[in-house]
Write a protein that holds these residues in place. Structure first.
Motif: not given
Length: 541
Positions: A473-474, A493-495, A480-481, A465-467
């Motif tokens: 999101a990616r 989420v890092v954009v 980006r991450e 579920r985490l994956e």
């Protein structure tokens, strides 16, 4: 004598007869005299009695007259007193009315003075307003003149700017219009994104406050136990010799047991344990209890196995009915069909991530009622929908399909209302919600399943579920991450700051949340946090 003699001569009477007659006459005279004397005496007595009676009557009349005069005087005195009291009361009332009238007159005088003062103030205020209106009209005329002048100047400046731009850029008028529209569209999108962001933040803040308030009230008003029952699948064996008796000669006991119960019995090298495996929780419970009883009895053979299994099956059937009836009483559900009540009792043997589904259904019912009451809806109907929302899990091992559709079809056959059916079939978004009770059941189901200690899941499912969360999101453009944190209840989420500006971060967060809701199944909610960082580095040498 001469006369006497002449009479005698004429009448030819004898002297003796004449004497008799004379005697009679004398006796009559005497009698007459006596009668007169007696009459005179009687008349005197009568007159005396009449005088006495008359005197007595006069005395009585005088006494009666005096008594009547006294009575008349007393009555007149009492009437005079009553009249004087009445007059005194009327005088007091008149005085009170006069006092009230005087007080009202005073109040009216004061109000009249106040009204006079207010009228004077209003007259002054009216005069001031008229003066201001006159000044405003004058200013409006001046502003209209200035606006007209500015419009002319602005039009001239636009024409000059347009000519200048066309001359500098060597673009046609259509090309310049297109470029200008692109700039305006970009700026409008940016402004729209900012407006959407502000409105969504405001709406999100208000909705979170209201939702948090209702949720906290619901949880506080229904505090259920946080420990969950576990499914019994491993049976303790007193000794390894007993394993051989369970298997029987050439395996006849274990085959008879599996045939009678419909489960798989696994006897391996694990010391002191026999594993009972079956997808149907009721059959697994029957098999486990029957095996316990056989081990306690010690007599294990096919005939005894069939007797014990049949006995346990009847006992558990009665328990299921009792569990369903007790659950209906505890949740205050009335008018439930006996078949539905029996299926509810079967949920006692069904677990979901270690959470007992019957307890989960009762808890969801109470949470639905609290939320519906806070929203002004029918709490009884919401409680009924929450109580029956997972009834399909009692049959999903025997009927093909998901438990929402199975439960909705089963309850429809037994006369449940449309709102309850929609909540049963749509509490996992399998069908559209047609009533407000379906979202309430969804929220209560998530609260019951997501509270700490309610459920547990395997490590493999947790990691998968985490994956999946990080992968969704990616895949969004500009990300980006992505990192799943807090046991998968939040994703950071890092954009890329060059491709995504501050306003578009809202679009990224909304797209990720929407895609996660559509593609994943999870209890509770997942928070999406978008981070945008811009770093400018320069070195001084």
């Amino acid at each position: 004598m001469f006369v006497h003699n002449s009479i005698l001569a004429q009448t030819n009477l004898t002297p003796g007869l004449i004497g008799v007659m004379i005697g009679l006459a004398i006796g009559a005279a005497v009698a007459l005299l006596l009668a007169r004397l007696l009459g005179t005496q009687t008349l005197g007595q009568a007159r005396k009695q009449a005088d006495d009676l008359l005197e007595k009557a006069r005395s009585d009349a005088e006494n009666l007259k005096k008594k009547l005069e006294l009575d008349a005087r007393d009555e007149m005195a009492s009437k005079r007193d009553a009249f004087e009291k009445e007059v005194e009361g009327m005088r007091t009332e008149i005085k009170e009315q006069e006092r009230r009238v005087t007080k009202r007159e005073d109040n009216l005088d004061r109000k009249l003075d106040t009204l006079t003062t207010k009228e004077k103030y209003l007259d002054d205020l009216d005069a001031k307003i008229k003066d201001r209106e006159a000044k405003v009209d004058e200013r409006e005329g001046e502003l209209d003149d200035l606006i007209e002048q500015n419009k002319l100047l602005l039009e001239e400046a636009r024409k000059e700017q347009k000519q200048t731009l066309l001359r500098l850029s060597n673009l046609s008028e259509d090309d310049a219009r297109k470029e200008a529209l692109k700039i305006v569209e970009h700026e409008s999108q940016h402004e729209a994104a900012q407006i959407i962001q502000r409105n969504m933040e405001k709406a999100d803040e208000e909705s979170k406050d209201n939702a948090l308030k209702i949720t906290l009230q619901a949880i506080q008003r229904y505090a259920s136990e946080h420990t969950a029952d576990s499914t019994v699948s491993a049976i303790a064996i007193p000794s390894d010799d007993m394993k051989g008796r369970v298997i029987g000669r050439e395996g006849r006991n274990i085959r008879a047991f599996e045939k009678a119960t419909g489960v798989d019995v696994i006897v391996d090298d694990t010391p002191g344990v026999v594993v009972v495996s079956c997808f149907d929780p009721v059959r697994r419970a029957i098999a486990a209890e029957a095996l316990h009883k056989l081990l306690e009895d010690g007599r294990i053979h096919p005939t005894r196995i069939e007797e014990i299994v049949e006995q346990i099956r009847k006992e558990i059937g009665q328990r299921i009915i009792k569990f369903g009836r007790d659950a209906c009483i505890e949740a205050n559900i009335q008018g439930l069909h006996p078949k539905i009540s029996e299926m509810v009792g079967r949920l006692h043997y069904r677990m979901s991530y270690g959470q007992n589904i019957l307890r989960h259904s009762i808890e969801t019912a109470y949470l639905c009622q609290v939320i519906a009451n806070e929203l002004g809806l029918d709490g009884d109907l919401a409680r009924r929908a929450g109580f029956l929302h997972d009834i399909g899990k009692a049959m999903d091992h025997d009927i093909e399909g998901g438990h929402p559709a199975i439960g909705m079809e089963f309850c429809k056959k037994h006369g449940e209302k449309e709102a309850v059916l929609n909540a049963i079939g749509g509490h996992h978004n399998d069908i559209p919600s047609t009533t407000p009770y379906t979202p309430i059941v969804m929220a209560a189901d998530a609260i019951s399943g997501a509270r700490p200690g309610a459920r547990r899941e395997t490590l493999e499912k947790y990691v998968r579920r985490l994956e999946q969360l990080e992968g969704i999101a990616r895949n969004i453009k500009g990300v980006r991450e992505a990192y799943a944190i807090q046991a998968g209840r939040e994703v950071r989420v890092v954009v890329d700051p060059e491709s995504v500006d501050d306003a578009n971060c809202m679009y990224v967060a909304r797209d990720i949340a929407k895609q996660v809701s559509e593609e994943m199944t999870f209890p509770g909610e997942i928070k999406v946090t978008v981070l945008r960082e811009m770093r400018t580095i320069e070195y001084a040498r």
